[in-house]
Design an enzyme around this catalytic site. Structure first.
Site, mmCIF file in Angstrom:
data_model
loop_
_atom_site.group_PDB
_atom_site.id
_atom_site.type_symbol
_atom_site.label_atom_id
_atom_site.label_comp_id
_atom_site.label_asym_id
_atom_site.label_seq_id
_atom_site.Cartn_x
_atom_site.Cartn_y
_atom_site.Cartn_z
ATOM 1 N N GLU A 47 0.849 -1.195 0.000
ATOM 2 C CA GLU A 47 0.000 0.000 0.000
ATOM 3 C C GLU A 47 0.883 1.243 0.000
ATOM 4 O OE1 GLU A 47 -2.881 2.464 3.071
ATOM 5 O OE2 GLU A 47 -2.766 0.281 3.292
ATOM 6 N N ARG A 51 0.318 10.393 0.380
ATOM 7 C CA ARG A 51 0.632 11.463 1.327
ATOM 8 C C ARG A 51 1.786 12.338 0.871
ATOM 9 N NH1 ARG A 51 0.791 8.056 7.042
ATOM 10 N NH2 ARG A 51 -1.140 6.885 6.722
ATOM 11 N N LYS A 135 -11.116 -1.684 6.154
ATOM 12 C CA LYS A 135 -9.953 -1.343 6.964
ATOM 13 C C LYS A 135 -10.453 -0.890 8.331
ATOM 14 C CE LYS A 135 -6.185 2.075 7.101
ATOM 15 N NZ LYS A 135 -5.405 3.040 6.293
#
Length: 214
Positions: A47, A51, A135
C-alpha cells in the site's frame, strides 16, 4: 458494478499476505527497489499512501517494473484520488474512512477496495451497501484486538485489515481473530533503513512479518 461484485471480481486483498506494508515514499526512485525487497521477503501486497508528491509516480513505477507486486493506493480520501490511483496502475484502494461519494467512486473503479471504519455503525452502513471487507483504523486507538473480537459475534460477515499502531509484537493477536484477514503496518520499514536504502534489511524484516500467520 456494485460493491459486492467489485470486491469479488479479484482475489481478496485480505488474503494476499498476512501483512500489508503501508509505505510512505518521498523519492519515487526508491519505489522499485523497495517493492522488490518487500516482495522478496514474502509481502506482495504493498500500500503506497497518497501522502507525498512522489506517491503516484511510485505507484506507476511499481506497477510497471515489479509485476509480481500487487500495488495499491492508500490514504484515498477523494474521488479525484481514486481516478489518479487507477490511472497510475493501482490494483487496490484503501481509505482511512468513507463517505457516500468516495464509496461510489471506489466502487465504480472496479478495483478491490477497503474503506475505513472505526465504529459498529460504520460497519453496519457498509454491510447495508454490500461491502464486507474493510480497513479498521486507527486500530490500536479505536479499541484494538478486544474491540474486533467483540464485534465478531454480532457481525461475523465483516472482515477487516486493522491498521494503525500495530507492530511485530501486537500483529499476531489481530491475525488470530476470525474476522481479520491481514494487518497493515510500517514496522518492516524503519526510517533509518529507508534513509540508508538498506533494502536487504527491509527484505529481512518483511520475511519476518510474512511468517506471522498463526
Amino acid at each position: 458494478m456494485d460493491s459486492a461484485a467489485a470486491q469479488s471480481a479479484a482475489p481478496s486483498v485480505l488474503d494476499l499476505s498476512p501483512v500489508i506494508p503501508v509505505v510512505v515514499i518521498e523519492d519515487a526512485a526508491d519505489a522499485v527497489p523497495l517493492a522488490r525487497a518487500l516482495v522478496a521477503g514474502g509481502l506482495p501486497a504493498i500500500e503506497v499512501t497518497l501522502r507525498t508528491p512522489a506517491a503516484l509516480d511510485a505507484v506507476r513505477a511499481i506497477a510497471a517494473e515489479v509485476p509480481e507486486a500487487v500495488v495499491g493506493a492508500g490514504t484515498v480520501i477523494t474521488p479525484e484520488h481514486v481516478a489518479a490511483a487507477v490511472a497510475a496502475g493501482a490494483r487496490f484502494l484503501v481509505s482511512p474512512g468513507w463517505t457516500d461519494g468516495l464509496l461510489e467512486a471506489m466502487r465504480a473503479s472496479g478495483l478491490p477496495f477497503l474503506p475505513g471504519v472505526s465504529t459498529v455503525s460504520e460497519v453496519l452502513a457498509l454491510l447495508e451497501r454490500g461491502v464486507g471487507e474493510m480497513k479498521f483504523f486507527p486500530a490500536e486507538a479505536a479499541g484494538g484486538v478486544p474491540y474486533l473480537r467483540s464485534i465478531g459475534g454480532p457481525l461475523p460477515q465483516a472482515r477487516f485489515c486493522p491498521t494503525g499502531g500495530i507492530g511485530l509484537d501486537s500483529a499476531p493477536g489481530y491475525l488470530g481473530l476470525a474476522n481479520v484477514g491481514c494487518v497493515g503496518g510500517t514496522w518492516m520499514l524503519p526510517p533509518d533503513a529507508l534513509a540508508a536504502r538498506d533494502w536487504a534489511r527491509v527484505e529481512s524484516l518483511a520475511r519476518e512479518a510474512a511468517g506471522l500467520r498463526p
